[in-house]
Design a protein around this motif. Structure first.
Motif, PDB file in Angstrom:
ATOM      1  N   ASP A 238      16.146 -50.129  12.687  1.00 45.98           N
ATOM      2  CA  ASP A 238      17.404 -50.326  11.967  1.00 45.98           C
ATOM      3  C   ASP A 238      17.545 -51.737  11.385  1.00 45.98           C
ATOM      4  OD1 ASP A 238      17.824 -51.864  14.226  1.00 45.98           O
ATOM      5  OD2 ASP A 238      19.687 -50.873  14.827  1.00 45.98           O
ATOM      6  N   GLY A 239      16.461 -52.538  11.481  1.00 47.91           N
ATOM      7  CA  GLY A 239      16.507 -53.885  10.931  1.00 47.91           C
ATOM      8  C   GLY A 239      16.934 -54.947  11.913  1.00 47.91           C
ATOM      9  N   GLY A 240      17.152 -54.569  13.172  1.00 50.79           N
ATOM     10  CA  GLY A 240      17.448 -55.542  14.218  1.00 50.79           C
ATOM     11  C   GLY A 240      16.160 -56.031  14.859  1.00 50.79           C
ATOM     12  N   ARG A 241      16.266 -56.516  16.088  1.00 52.90           N
ATOM     13  CA  ARG A 241      15.089 -57.040  16.779  1.00 52.90           C
ATOM     14  C   ARG A 241      15.249 -56.831  18.275  1.00 52.90           C
ATOM     15  NH1 ARG A 241      10.606 -59.982  16.085  1.00 52.90           N
ATOM     16  NH2 ARG A 241      10.962 -59.874  13.836  1.00 52.90           N
ATOM     17  N   ILE A 242      14.137 -56.526  18.936  1.00 54.53           N
ATOM     18  CA  ILE A 242      14.115 -56.439  20.387  1.00 54.53           C
ATOM     19  C   ILE A 242      13.104 -57.450  20.904  1.00 54.53           C
ATOM     20  CG2 ILE A 242      12.474 -54.483  20.282  1.00 54.53           C
ATOM     21  CD1 ILE A 242      13.705 -53.570  22.974  1.00 54.53           C
ATOM     22  N   THR A 243      13.511 -58.239  21.897  1.00 53.07           N
ATOM     23  CA  THR A 243      12.672 -59.313  22.421  1.00 53.07           C
ATOM     24  C   THR A 243      12.720 -59.304  23.941  1.00 53.07           C
ATOM     25  OG1 THR A 243      13.107 -60.700  20.480  1.00 53.07           O
ATOM     26  CG2 THR A 243      12.279 -61.809  22.451  1.00 53.07           C
TER      27      THR A 243
ATOM     28  N   VAL B  59      18.443 -57.466  22.724  1.00 51.76           N
ATOM     29  CA  VAL B  59      18.441 -56.498  21.632  1.00 51.76           C
ATOM     30  C   VAL B  59      19.473 -56.982  20.606  1.00 51.76           C
ATOM     31  CG1 VAL B  59      18.775 -54.108  20.933  1.00 51.76           C
ATOM     32  CG2 VAL B  59      17.795 -54.618  23.187  1.00 51.76           C
ATOM     33  N   THR B  60      18.986 -57.308  19.414  1.00 51.22           N
ATOM     34  CA  THR B  60      19.845 -57.809  18.349  1.00 51.22           C
ATOM     35  C   THR B  60      19.989 -56.737  17.280  1.00 51.22           C
ATOM     36  OG1 THR B  60      19.016 -60.047  18.749  1.00 51.22           O
ATOM     37  CG2 THR B  60      20.191 -59.668  16.680  1.00 51.22           C
TER      38      THR B  60
ATOM     39  N   VAL C 166      22.241 -58.897  25.808  1.00 51.05           N
ATOM     40  CA  VAL C 166      21.282 -59.639  26.621  1.00 51.05           C
ATOM     41  C   VAL C 166      21.444 -59.224  28.076  1.00 51.05           C
ATOM     42  CG1 VAL C 166      20.475 -61.928  27.326  1.00 51.05           C
ATOM     43  CG2 VAL C 166      21.469 -61.601  25.046  1.00 51.05           C
ATOM     44  N   ARG C 167      20.318 -58.922  28.715  1.00 47.95           N
ATOM     45  CA  ARG C 167      20.388 -58.607  30.141  1.00 47.95           C
ATOM     46  C   ARG C 167      19.096 -58.998  30.832  1.00 47.95           C
ATOM     47  NH1 ARG C 167      18.429 -53.263  31.699  1.00 47.95           N
ATOM     48  NH2 ARG C 167      17.601 -52.123  29.889  1.00 47.95           N
ATOM     49  N   GLU C 168      19.199 -59.236  32.121  1.00 48.57           N
ATOM     50  CA  GLU C 168      18.058 -59.596  32.954  1.00 48.57           C
ATOM     51  C   GLU C 168      17.561 -58.333  33.654  1.00 48.57           C
ATOM     52  OE1 GLU C 168      15.658 -62.972  34.296  1.00 48.57           O
ATOM     53  OE2 GLU C 168      17.166 -62.705  32.726  1.00 48.57           O
TER      54      GLU C 168
END
Length: 264
Positions: A211-216, A224-225, A233-235
């Motif tokens: 969808d054009g976001g980013r996962i890191t 997950v952006t 953001v999670r640990e």
């Protein structure tokens, strides 16, 4: 790269072999590469050699379905584009760091690509968060991209180099002289061994989402952006969770959770 290897690489990207080396084909391959092949530095912390040889890179990225960092990703992507009929040149860059300081020579590898209509493009699938599509190499005005507003501007001594600027901030300074992949071996060695390299001090695995976001995934931290800039953001609490994210979100099978390896 033989025809079977080329076909396997295209399957890895979920792409069809283009009929001609057009700008539309380049844009499609560029976006698919960012979505399917992670930007990651796991080899540095798994004790794996960074080998800038085409068959070794194919074994890693296509055979083992891994990712890599700029030398590996752009080096191999450039080889694929050349086989598909694009005119490709490898360019060296120095990345801007804290305080506007430039990094080491051969700090980064990017691609200058000419399409069948003679247009020249700056392709880069190895910089992490960057443009989703190639940038017009000879355009000096603003270029809008889902990844931000970019400019390619003359810079350096005698304005012989080019600065790639994203949202008003310079990202790297690009030399215009063509290079070969072997020129980047020392830079890859430095980034994978130096205690001051950010690649030896942290773990990262990141890709563009559909969808054009980013996962890191950075260590145990998952970000997950969304395409709209929202961030979750999670640990991750357990090793099983970490390994599941590598497997399910990045397609990387690992036997154990990687940890930051102390430089020798």
């Amino acid at each position: 790269m033989n025809p079977a290897q080329t076909d396997a690489y295209l399957r890895r990207l979920g792409a069809k072999r283009p009929a001609a080396p057009t700008v539309d084909a380049l844009r499609e391959l560029h976006r698919r590469h960012l979505q399917t092949v992670p930007f990651e530095n796991l080899s540095v912390h798994l004790g794996e050699e960074i080998a800038l040889e085409e068959n070794r890179l194919l074994d890693k990225v296509v055979g083992a379905r891994r990712g890599g960092f700029c030398y590996e990703l752009n080096g191999l992507f450039g080889a694929l584009l050349a086989v598909l009929g694009f005119d490709v040149e490898l360019l060296a860059a120095r990345v801007y760091g804290d305080g506007g300081r430039l990094g080491i020579p051969y700090d980064h590898l990017a691609l200058r690509v000419r399409t069948v209509d003679g247009a020249v493009w700056l392709a880069d699938v190895g910089f992490g968060t960057h443009s989703h599509y190639p940038l017009a190499y000879e355009e000096r005005g603003e270029q809008e991209d889902p990844g931000g507003t970019f400019r390619v501007v003359a810079s350096g001594p005698d304005a012989a180099d080019l600065d790639v600027v994203r949202n008003g901030q310079p990202e790297y300074r690009l030399e215009t002289r063509p290079r070969v992949l072997g020129d980047f071996v020392a830079g890859a060695w430095w980034h994978s061994t130096s205690p001051v390299s950010h690649f030896t001090r942290s773990l990262v695995c990141s890709r563009l989402t559909d969808d054009g976001g980013r996962i890191t995934l950075s260590g145990r931290g998952l970000t997950v952006t969304g395409a709209d800039g929202t961030r979750e953001v999670r640990e991750l609490a357990t090793d099983d969770e970490v390994l599941a994210v590598y497997r399910e979100r990045f397609g990387i099978e690992l036997g154990a959770v990687p940890t930051v390896r102390e430089p020798a």
